[in-house]
Design a protein around this motif. Structure first.
Motif, mmCIF file in Angstrom:
data_model
loop_
_atom_site.group_PDB
_atom_site.id
_atom_site.type_symbol
_atom_site.label_atom_id
_atom_site.label_comp_id
_atom_site.label_asym_id
_atom_site.label_seq_id
_atom_site.Cartn_x
_atom_site.Cartn_y
_atom_site.Cartn_z
ATOM 1 N N LYS A 101 0.819 -1.214 0.000
ATOM 2 C CA LYS A 101 0.000 0.000 0.000
ATOM 3 C C LYS A 101 0.853 1.264 0.000
ATOM 4 N N LYS A 102 1.983 1.207 0.663
ATOM 5 C CA LYS A 102 2.823 2.389 0.843
ATOM 6 C C LYS A 102 3.906 2.520 -0.230
ATOM 7 N N TYR A 103 4.417 1.386 -0.743
ATOM 8 C CA TYR A 103 5.589 1.427 -1.614
ATOM 9 C C TYR A 103 5.378 0.794 -2.994
ATOM 10 N N ILE A 104 4.158 0.364 -3.310
ATOM 11 C CA ILE A 104 3.940 -0.377 -4.553
ATOM 12 C C ILE A 104 4.341 0.430 -5.784
ATOM 13 N N HIS A 105 4.042 1.742 -5.800
ATOM 14 C CA HIS A 105 4.360 2.560 -6.973
ATOM 15 C C HIS A 105 5.873 2.695 -7.160
ATOM 16 N N LEU A 106 6.592 2.894 -6.048
ATOM 17 C CA LEU A 106 8.044 3.035 -6.138
ATOM 18 C C LEU A 106 8.698 1.722 -6.539
ATOM 19 N N VAL A 107 8.236 0.612 -5.963
ATOM 20 C CA VAL A 107 8.796 -0.690 -6.298
ATOM 21 C C VAL A 107 8.593 -1.000 -7.784
#
Length: 200
Positions: A101-107
């Motif tokens: 939820k917090k890091y999916i876009h960056l990953v």
């Protein structure tokens, strides 16, 4: 001579355990049995560490530094047992363990822009920590903006209430100077104060 060579090549503690044996073959079999036992213990310990490595997940409230410390500790333990975990595997595990939820876009961006197989663990950590700092800045600013919004809404409501109360005798439910309805042609009448309802 064979027994002498065996005794000089094993630890002193083990020499005391096999020193009473009278042939080199018996000494060799005793050393072999103890080594196999130690090897089984090592394999069992490695399996435990790898299972712990696979189960590791970062919590929502956990910081990047705290999670990196946990991951580094788990990956360093197998090295003491003679098993080294490849850096690319550690990088993949790190990215996979982050809260989606917090890091999916960056990953997703890192996986598209970088070659995960050749990117160093330190590089990934640096990028994630920079992103974490940006999130902290936005979270610190959000309560201030929220308070401003609540203040503006409360001011708007108080002004609306003043307008409503100020115009009540002209725009209320039709009772006032001109009788019961709007535009029904009633003549001007005196009103009875006891029949007025106060809404404030």
């Amino acid at each position: 001579m064979a027994m002498g060579l065996l005794f000089t090549s094993i630890p002193e503690a083990l020499v005391l355990q096999v020193g009473e044996l009278d042939t080199a073959k018996k000494v060799w079999e005793a050393i072999k049995g103890r080594h196999l036992g130690a090897e089984r213990v090592r394999e069992a310990r490695l399996q435990t560490l790898m299972a712990e490595f696979d189960r590791l997940k970062m919590k929502e409230t956990e910081s990047i530094d705290d999670f990196v410390c946990k991951l580094s500790e788990i990956t360093s333990n197998p090295a003491a047992l003679g098993e080294t975990i490849e850096e690319s595997k550690v990088v993949k595990k790190f990215l996979k363990s982050l809260p989606r939820k917090k890091y999916i876009h960056l990953v997703a961006s890192l996986e598209q822009l970088l070659d995960i197989k050749t990117t160093s663990f330190e590089d990934i950590i640096g990028r994630l920590k920079a992103y974490e700092e940006r999130i902290k800045e936005e979270e610190e600013e959000s309560p201030i903006e929220q308070n401003k919004l609540m203040y503006v809404n409360s001011e708007h409501q108080s002004q609306s209430g003043r307008n409503y109360n100020g115009d009540y005798k002209n725009r209320g439910r039709g009772r006032g100077y001109y009788g019961r309805g709007r535009g029904r042609g009633r003549m001007y009448q005196e009103f009875d104060i006891s029949k007025i309802t106060c809404f404030r």
